[in-house]
Design a protein around this motif. Structure first.
Motif, mmCIF file in Angstrom:
data_model
loop_
_atom_site.group_PDB
_atom_site.id
_atom_site.type_symbol
_atom_site.label_atom_id
_atom_site.label_comp_id
_atom_site.label_asym_id
_atom_site.label_seq_id
_atom_site.Cartn_x
_atom_site.Cartn_y
_atom_site.Cartn_z
ATOM 1 N N MET A 89 0.864 -1.181 0.000
ATOM 2 C CA MET A 89 0.000 0.000 0.000
ATOM 3 C C MET A 89 0.899 1.228 0.000
ATOM 4 N N THR A 91 0.544 5.890 -0.816
ATOM 5 C CA THR A 91 -0.424 6.986 -0.884
ATOM 6 C C THR A 91 -1.173 6.999 -2.202
ATOM 7 N N ALA A 94 -3.671 4.162 -2.331
ATOM 8 C CA ALA A 94 -4.693 4.409 -1.313
ATOM 9 C C ALA A 94 -5.697 5.447 -1.803
ATOM 10 N N GLN A 104 -12.038 -1.209 -3.980
ATOM 11 C CA GLN A 104 -12.730 -1.352 -2.701
ATOM 12 C C GLN A 104 -13.341 -2.740 -2.534
ATOM 13 N N ASN A 112 -5.106 -3.634 3.876
ATOM 14 C CA ASN A 112 -3.830 -2.916 3.773
ATOM 15 C C ASN A 112 -4.025 -1.412 3.916
ATOM 16 N N LEU A 113 -5.135 -0.902 3.365
ATOM 17 C CA LEU A 113 -5.439 0.519 3.513
ATOM 18 C C LEU A 113 -5.570 0.892 4.987
ATOM 19 N N GLU A 114 -6.306 0.094 5.737
ATOM 20 C CA GLU A 114 -6.509 0.401 7.154
ATOM 21 C C GLU A 114 -5.181 0.378 7.912
ATOM 22 N N PHE A 116 -2.224 0.959 6.633
ATOM 23 C CA PHE A 116 -1.453 2.103 6.156
ATOM 24 C C PHE A 116 -1.907 3.381 6.851
ATOM 25 N N LEU A 117 -3.231 3.565 6.966
ATOM 26 C CA LEU A 117 -3.747 4.766 7.620
ATOM 27 C C LEU A 117 -3.479 4.746 9.117
ATOM 28 N N LEU A 146 -5.133 12.352 1.198
ATOM 29 C CA LEU A 146 -5.527 11.009 1.622
ATOM 30 C C LEU A 146 -6.324 11.055 2.924
ATOM 31 N N TYR A 150 -10.034 9.790 3.327
ATOM 32 C CA TYR A 150 -10.277 8.667 4.233
ATOM 33 C C TYR A 150 -11.370 9.007 5.247
#
Length: 444
Positions: A89, A91, A94, A104, A112-114, A116-117, A146, A150
């Motif tokens: 992941m 930016t 994402a 999505q 992986n997004l979660e 990363f954030l 981002l 998000y």
């Protein structure tokens, strides 16, 4: 004669260099993708990085076309990427995920997004100076965009309120920093002896005021910082759309001044300076009634990736209803010249932005290979474009532009994702582009 030599050179490259890979049988497995087609027609740099660019481009294409073959290629590329790096992941992907129904739909990427954030939010909370005062402006603005996206993504899914508030808090801190880094007219003159940099941003964000590093900003055009400028304007515009903070509106408006070039084509202008494709500050900058200063917008010789990304910034300004301030004091500090009515009247300003976004789409559509034998960039002295692109290696893709005849996966990905993000919807163009990306994929 020149065109004959170019054609001969292309033919020789196709005979001597390895051809781009042909689509493989469905039982084969993706093992990477090429990073570049060189100017002499050779596919190079196959591996993981090329696969990430191919995946992002094909995913963007599929979100518009819904073509099964593109879905299959995207799925295969993603499987390869996650076999190599299960937590993959960054930016860019994402941000793309936040606007992509296809991305999505993959629980691995969402997980992986979660993660990363979570890491980004933790960094913002525990080491804010690392976020705000290190690295380059595009990293900073990408994180701001981002975090805003998000928070909206979580709200649409009735997500955790504390996490939404944390994202908003971090986004505001970054956007405040971005706005503070923007050059006033006085700063532009003091630092660069060039008031064209009013409304621009430093390339590096270290220290209190940031720096341009070693870039020759006294002589190079502000558009040399184009991707920096687009990302900053886009982040400030979406920040204004979420928070309705006047500081973000005003900074986005000042940054947009550089992007208000005419939509008329002058194929000679970009070659007025040297090196090829990069006019120096002595070139003609006062373009059209809007006093725009983005000279490359008016030549087909400029880079498709930059034009496509420009479209995303213009659309963000329009969609979030950014307005150019009426205050004479603000204009004296953050504008060059006097904004005309077409810029000061919000409705006219937004209509003008709509027209410019459509122009970026026409640019991408017009420069997809092959082009006609009499296309404006051909036969000009300083170009290195190796012909019309009507051959099995180049067909359906884009030259890097600015006089360069290579075809980079990085730039082509930026062109594709930017075109789609800004609203480009030519399905035939996207299907043809999908064929070029398929040839870039390596299978065993």
């Amino acid at each position: 004669m020149l065109r004959a030599l170019l054609t001969a050179g292309v033919t020789a490259a196709l005979l001597l260099g390895p051809a781009a890979p042909a689509p493989a049988a469905t039982t084969s497995q993706v093992t990477g993708a090429y990073l570049q087609i060189t100017a002499d027609g050779v596919a190079t740099g196959r591996g993981f990085e090329g696969a990430t660019h191919a995946f992002a481009a094909v995913a963007a294409i599929y979100d518009v076309t819904g073509a099964p073959e593109q879905r299959r290629t995207a799925d295969e590329l993603l499987d390869y990427i996650l076999r190599q790096r299960p937590g993959h992941m960054n930016t860019d992907i994402a941000l793309q995920l936040l606007r992509s129904p296809y991305l999505q739909g993959d629980p691995r990427l969402v997980g992986n997004l979660e993660q990363f954030l979570t890491s980004l939010l933790d960094l913002c909370a525990t080491r804010p100076d690392t976020v705000l005062r290190s690295g380059d402006i595009r990293t900073l603005t990408g994180r701001a965009e981002l975090l805003v996206g998000y928070a909206q993504y979580l709200e649409q899914r009735s997500g955790d309120r504390a996490r939404i508030e944390a994202a908003d808090t971090a986004a505001r801190a970054i956007l405040d920093r971005v706005a503070a880094l923007q050059y006033t007219r006085q700063e532009a003159v003091q630092l660069f002896r060039n008031d064209r940099y009013v409304g621009a941003f430093p390339h590096f964000v270290t220290g209190d005021d940031g720096t341009m590093g070693t870039w020759d900003v006294e002589h190079w055009a502000p558009a040399m910082l184009s991707l920096d400028q687009y990302a900053a304007v886009r982040a400030l515009a979406v920040g204004y759309g979420r928070f309705r903070t006047s500081t973000y509106n005003d900074a986005a408006a000042a940054g947009t001044r550089h992007l208000l070039g005419t939509t008329q084509i002058d194929p000679e202008l970009v070659y007025a300076g040297a090196p090829a494709g990069f006019p120096l500050d002595g070139a003609t900058y006062e373009i059209g009634e809007e006093t725009g200063e983005h000279p490359y917008l008016i030549t087909y010789g400029w880079s498709p990736n930059a034009i496509a990304q420009l479209g995303t910034a213009l659309r963000a300004v329009r969609d979030n209803r950014v307005m150019v301030p009426q205050s004479p004091a603000w204009q004296a500090a953050y504008w060059r010249g006097t904004p005309p009515r077409s810029v000061l009247a919000p409705g006219l300003f937004w209509l003008g932005l709509d027209a410019k976004v459509r122009y970026t789409h026409r640019f991408i559509e017009a420069t997809q290979l092959p082009v006609g034998a009499g296309f404006p960039w051909l036969d000009l002295e300083r170009t290195t474009f190796p012909g019309t692109g009507d051959d099995p290696v180049r067909r359906d893709g884009w030259y890097d532009g600015s006089g360069r005849g290579a075809m980079s996966a990085v730039y082509s990905r930026l062109a594709m994702t930017g075109y789609v993000q800004s609203g480009g919807r030519d399905v035939d163009l996207l299907n043809r582009a999908g064929h070029w990306w398929e040839r870039m994929v390596v299978r065993s």
